[in-house]
Design an enzyme around this catalytic site. Structure first.
Site, PDB file in Angstrom:
ATOM      1  N   HIS A 105       0.861  -1.191   0.000  1.00  0.00           N
ATOM      2  CA  HIS A 105       0.000   0.000   0.000  1.00  0.00           C
ATOM      3  C   HIS A 105       0.892   1.234   0.000  1.00  0.00           C
ATOM      4  O   HIS A 105       1.189   1.802   1.061  1.00  0.00           O
ATOM      5  CB  HIS A 105      -0.913  -0.021   1.225  1.00  0.00           C
ATOM      6  CG  HIS A 105      -1.940   1.064   1.229  1.00  0.00           C
ATOM      7  ND1 HIS A 105      -3.162   0.916   1.846  1.00  0.00           N
ATOM      8  CD2 HIS A 105      -1.947   2.327   0.711  1.00  0.00           C
ATOM      9  CE1 HIS A 105      -3.875   2.026   1.701  1.00  0.00           C
ATOM     10  NE2 HIS A 105      -3.147   2.898   1.032  1.00  0.00           N
ATOM     11  N   GLU A 129      -2.656  -1.732  -3.242  1.00  0.00           N
ATOM     12  CA  GLU A 129      -3.827  -1.012  -2.760  1.00  0.00           C
ATOM     13  C   GLU A 129      -3.485   0.436  -2.486  1.00  0.00           C
ATOM     14  O   GLU A 129      -2.336   0.772  -2.178  1.00  0.00           O
ATOM     15  CB  GLU A 129      -4.412  -1.683  -1.520  1.00  0.00           C
ATOM     16  CG  GLU A 129      -3.474  -1.775  -0.335  1.00  0.00           C
ATOM     17  CD  GLU A 129      -4.090  -2.516   0.850  1.00  0.00           C
ATOM     18  OE1 GLU A 129      -4.948  -3.388   0.628  1.00  0.00           O
ATOM     19  OE2 GLU A 129      -3.703  -2.201   1.985  1.00  0.00           O
ATOM     20  N   HIS A 173      -8.105  -5.836   7.556  1.00  0.00           N
ATOM     21  CA  HIS A 173      -7.916  -4.808   8.585  1.00  0.00           C
ATOM     22  C   HIS A 173      -8.176  -5.404   9.964  1.00  0.00           C
ATOM     23  O   HIS A 173      -9.304  -5.712  10.327  1.00  0.00           O
ATOM     24  CB  HIS A 173      -8.804  -3.575   8.382  1.00  0.00           C
ATOM     25  CG  HIS A 173      -8.240  -2.366   9.075  1.00  0.00           C
ATOM     26  ND1 HIS A 173      -7.374  -1.480   8.455  1.00  0.00           N
ATOM     27  CD2 HIS A 173      -8.382  -1.905  10.338  1.00  0.00           C
ATOM     28  CE1 HIS A 173      -7.031  -0.526   9.297  1.00  0.00           C
ATOM     29  NE2 HIS A 173      -7.620  -0.773  10.454  1.00  0.00           N
TER      30      HIS A 173
END
Length: 237
Positions: A43, A70, A190
């Protein structure tokens, strides 16, 4: 079996804290795959505080499983992903000042925007996924964008699970069932960890992939990264 994609942002954070190249991000990514992980996630953020944009390029020949990039699709991010052409791009609506991803997309408000960028990435042959919460209206709207998958934002589930509230899984079950009916693939991520991942997997239908970074790397400090990767794989069977 649900695929395990390991987010290696925290490896980059550790490296960046001292400068130089220890730990070697590319070696860690290669080893994690050798240990059995099904993919690597990164990310990159605009301030490059962990994964640097150059890391994303350097990882391209190293990731021989599935490569998931991401982030918020600002122009620099779009250019990066379209040039690398990873297996999957996951759209996360991060502001530049957020510490970690803390919200999913409003797929109603941003419907037109998401349709346009998803069409662009799919034309390039890249699988698309939208980071999203469990609101069923948002799931329905996500399906109209043309995305291949959604990624369920699991912070609330994780926070309630540790309190013993297993009923917190129910919104995710309903969201997943609707997604399946709408033809969407399901990812999740998450705050999933070794304690809560098995129950999540057991209850979410058609869970294609989980992306886990912070917890996995933290658990590896005590248990070793090869061992931890395999513990996750066992729980995801």
């Amino acid at each position: 079996m649900t695929k395990l994609s390991v987010n290696i942002n925290k490896i980059a954070t550790l490296r960046n804290s001292r400068g130089g190249n220890i730990p070697n991000l590319l070696k860690v990514a290669s080893d994690i795959q050798d240990f059995g992980a099904n993919g690597i996630t990164v990310h990159p953020r605009p301030d490059e505080r962990h994964i640097k944009y150059q890391d994303a390029y350097d990882l391209k020949p190293v990731v021989v499983t599935e490569y998931n990039i991401e982030g918020n699709p600002i122009q620099k991010f779009k250019d990066l992903v379209l040039e690398i052409k990873p297996t999957q791009v996951t759209f996360v609506p991060d502001g530049e000042d957020v510490l970690t991803s803390n919200a999913g997309w409003d797929t109603i408000k941003h419907q037109s925007y998401l349709k346009d960028i998803i069409a662009e990435f799919k034309e390039a042959g890249i699988r698309t996924s939208i980071f999203i919460e469990t609101d069923l209206n948002l799931i329905e709207a996500a399906a109209t964008t043309g995305t291949d998958r959604i990624e369920l934002y699991t912070e609330n589930y994780a926070a309630e699970y540790v309190k013993g509230n297993k009923e917190a899984i129910q919104p995710y079950v309903e969201a997943a069932k609707l997604a399946v009916d709408l033809g969407l693939g399901i990812n999740a991520g998450h705050d999933l960890n070794l304690e809560n991942i098995k129950y999540f997997k057991q209850n979410i239908p058609n869970l294609a992939e989980v992306s886990i970074g912070h917890a996995l790397i933290s658990e590896s400090i005590y248990l070793g990264i090869e061992n931890v990767v395999n513990l996750y794989l066992d729980r995801l069977k």
